[in-house]
Design a protein around this motif. Structure first.
Motif, mmCIF file in Angstrom:
data_model
loop_
_atom_site.group_PDB
_atom_site.id
_atom_site.type_symbol
_atom_site.label_atom_id
_atom_site.label_comp_id
_atom_site.label_asym_id
_atom_site.label_seq_id
_atom_site.Cartn_x
_atom_site.Cartn_y
_atom_site.Cartn_z
ATOM 1 N N SER A 187 0.844 -1.198 0.000
ATOM 2 C CA SER A 187 0.000 0.000 0.000
ATOM 3 C C SER A 187 0.883 1.253 0.000
ATOM 4 N N GLY A 188 0.266 2.392 -0.291
ATOM 5 C CA GLY A 188 0.989 3.655 -0.266
ATOM 6 C C GLY A 188 1.575 3.965 1.107
ATOM 7 N N PRO A 189 0.774 3.874 2.185
ATOM 8 C CA PRO A 189 1.344 4.164 3.510
ATOM 9 C C PRO A 189 2.537 3.260 3.843
ATOM 10 N N GLN A 190 2.481 2.002 3.399
ATOM 11 C CA GLN A 190 3.646 1.117 3.647
ATOM 12 C C GLN A 190 4.871 1.608 2.880
ATOM 13 N N ALA A 191 4.639 2.118 1.681
ATOM 14 C CA ALA A 191 5.767 2.651 0.900
ATOM 15 C C ALA A 191 6.409 3.833 1.625
ATOM 16 N N ILE A 192 5.574 4.705 2.177
ATOM 17 C CA ILE A 192 6.125 5.873 2.898
ATOM 18 C C ILE A 192 6.846 5.410 4.164
ATOM 19 N N ASP A 193 6.224 4.467 4.891
ATOM 20 C CA ASP A 193 6.897 3.924 6.086
ATOM 21 C C ASP A 193 8.289 3.403 5.716
ATOM 22 N N LEU A 194 8.333 2.649 4.624
ATOM 23 C CA LEU A 194 9.600 2.008 4.259
ATOM 24 C C LEU A 194 10.638 3.058 3.844
ATOM 25 N N MET A 195 10.231 4.079 3.132
ATOM 26 C CA MET A 195 11.200 5.114 2.750
ATOM 27 C C MET A 195 11.739 5.837 3.977
ATOM 28 N N ILE A 196 10.865 6.122 4.935
ATOM 29 C CA ILE A 196 11.330 6.802 6.153
ATOM 30 C C ILE A 196 12.272 5.874 6.940
ATOM 31 N N ASP A 197 11.890 4.593 7.031
ATOM 32 C CA ASP A 197 12.768 3.646 7.740
ATOM 33 C C ASP A 197 14.126 3.536 7.043
ATOM 34 N N LEU A 198 14.110 3.510 5.724
ATOM 35 C CA LEU A 198 15.387 3.424 4.996
ATOM 36 C C LEU A 198 16.238 4.666 5.211
ATOM 37 N N ALA A 199 15.587 5.818 5.301
ATOM 38 C CA ALA A 199 16.346 7.055 5.555
ATOM 39 C C ALA A 199 17.025 6.964 6.930
ATOM 40 N N HIS A 200 16.307 6.423 7.930
ATOM 41 C CA HIS A 200 16.930 6.265 9.258
ATOM 42 C C HIS A 200 18.045 5.218 9.205
ATOM 43 N N TRP A 201 17.784 4.134 8.487
ATOM 44 C CA TRP A 201 18.839 3.116 8.350
ATOM 45 C C TRP A 201 20.081 3.713 7.691
ATOM 46 N N PHE A 202 19.871 4.528 6.656
ATOM 47 C CA PHE A 202 20.994 5.154 5.939
ATOM 48 C C PHE A 202 21.875 5.933 6.917
ATOM 49 N N VAL A 203 21.224 6.749 7.743
ATOM 50 C CA VAL A 203 21.990 7.557 8.699
ATOM 51 C C VAL A 203 22.654 6.657 9.741
ATOM 52 N N GLY A 204 21.873 5.687 10.262
ATOM 53 C CA GLY A 204 22.387 4.818 11.324
ATOM 54 C C GLY A 204 23.518 3.915 10.862
ATOM 55 N N SER A 205 23.563 3.617 9.571
ATOM 56 C CA SER A 205 24.617 2.724 9.064
ATOM 57 C C SER A 205 25.789 3.503 8.464
#
Ligand code: SF4
Length: 390
Positions: A187-205
């Motif tokens: 779904s669209g909301p899942q896509a947004i969740d995943l992009m935000i999570d990936l942005a946090h992962w990017f910074v954290g890694s």
């Protein structure tokens, strides 16, 4: 923010801007050779007719009358005096061309497939991401998102770090830039969740050290498996008549405010859509001849990139656009004329790069502006002679 305070902060920003890697916006104007550069990030890649007219007036009143369209589909005004920045911001705020919150404005680095339709996935996802910008971590300034959820992606070659596209089977997919495949979502909301999570992962890694997702080679987390194949891409909007209006090209990515005003003067025109391809879609417009705008997909200027060069950019030691105009259509393949090796007008390789260095020009063939020169130390007239232009 009160304007005296804003002006003090502007002075501090102007000082900080001399540090490279800084990404300008309307709230963070950048000093350039011809004054401040003020960048507007259109919401939803669109301006309504009143906003276009307000931008044209602002460009003529406070800038040099020219509006540039960047390769991230932003619009920028140049030649703004320090003292004119505050009244310019008043005009842009009144026209809803900038966010009232500078922090959110800075995070709103979004490309949209420009032919989105009201209520489609691209429209809805862009709105959802915009509402959740505050959830993003602090990202390197050039990082951004591509909302490209039509049947086939059209932004895959354009600058973005996290992309929403579709799988070959038509599902939504989130893809980290630099990875050939992405993660299918329901779904669209899942896509947004995943992009935000990936942005946090990017910074954290440790991604900030790489600067961009494409350069961050850390394996993606297990919860974001890159296993879904994106649908094959489609062509960018051709110049000419389109179902939604008229598509025009901009020579070297810029247009006079007067020409832009003329193109939206027709009663049927409702606004414009911006693209990262130096093309504007004039919604509701009929293609016609407008001085300063290209309507022919075979125009040689479409194969030519040139940055502002001297005297408009402090880093340039040579002029660029006159030379680019003379060489346009006279060299084989893609031409890039750059005031210095930074290559702002085109990051990718070109068939011919003409690059300023110490007040002279060098030539790089089939490479980027920062590539090793094949020919060096030429004057402008020697460059013209080299390509048989007299
Ligand atoms: S390529 Fe160099 S000269 Fe051209 S705009 Fe960028 S910094 Fe300025």
């Amino acid at each position: 923010m009160k304007w005296p305070q804003a002006m003090q902060e502007l002075s501090a920003m102007v000082a900080r801007a001399l540090v490279k890697g800084w990404c300008p916006g309307a709230w963070r104007p950048m000093p350039s050779g011809d004054g401040l550069l003020v960048r507007v990030r259109p919401n939803h890649a669109a301006l309504d007719r009143e906003q276009v007219l307000a931008l044209c007036e602002a460009a003529e009143t406070y800038g040099n009358g020219i509006i540039q369209l960047t390769n991230r589909a932003n619009l920028q005004l140049r030649g703004v005096a320090d003292n004119d920045w505050a009244p310019l911001m008043d005009a842009l705020l009144e026209a809803r061309l900038v966010d009232t919150d500078p922090a959110l404005e800075g995070r709103r680095n979004m490309l949209l497939a420009p032919d989105w339709q009201a209520g489609d996935d691209t429209d809805q996802l862009a709105q959802q991401l915009r509402e959740r910008l505050a959830e993003l971590p602090e990202l390197p300034p050039k990082m951004g998102f591509a909302i490209d959820a039509g049947n086939a992606p059209v932004l895959a070659e354009d600058s973005a770090d996290f992309r929403v596209e579709r799988t070959t089977g038509g599902q939504l997919l989130v893809r980290a830039d630099g990875r050939a495949m992405g993660t299918a979502v329901g779904s669209g909301p899942q896509a947004i969740d995943l992009m935000i999570d990936l942005a946090h992962w990017f910074v954290g890694s440790g991604g900030a050290n790489s600067g961009r997702m494409r350069q961050h080679r850390e394996p993606l987390p297990d919860w974001a498996p890159a296993t879904a194949v994106p649908a094959a891409g489609r062509s960018i909007l051709p110049l000419g008549q389109h179902l939604m209006g008229a598509v025009y090209g901009l020579t070297f990515g810029q247009v006079d405010a007067a020409a832009l005003r003329a193109v939206v003067a027709t009663a049927t025109v409702t606004g414009i859509r911006v693209t990262p391809w130096r093309r504007l879609l004039v919604e509701g417009g009929k293609i016609r001849r407008v001085p300063g705008l290209l309507a022919d997909s075979n125009a040689p200027q479409l194969d030519t990139d040139a940055c502002p060069g001297a005297p408009y950019c402090e880093q340039a030691s040579v002029a660029t656009r006159d030379l680019a105009g003379k060489l346009s259509g006279r060299v084989a393949g893609r031409l890039h004329v750059s005031g210095c090796t930074k290559g702002c007008a085109r990051r990718q390789a070109a068939d011919v790069c003409v690059v300023g260095e110490g007040g002279r020009y060098q030539l790089v063939f089939r490479g980027r502006a920062d590539g090793t020169p094949d020919v060096a130390d030429l004057t402008e007239s020697q460059v013209l002679t080299y390509f048989g232009v007299n």
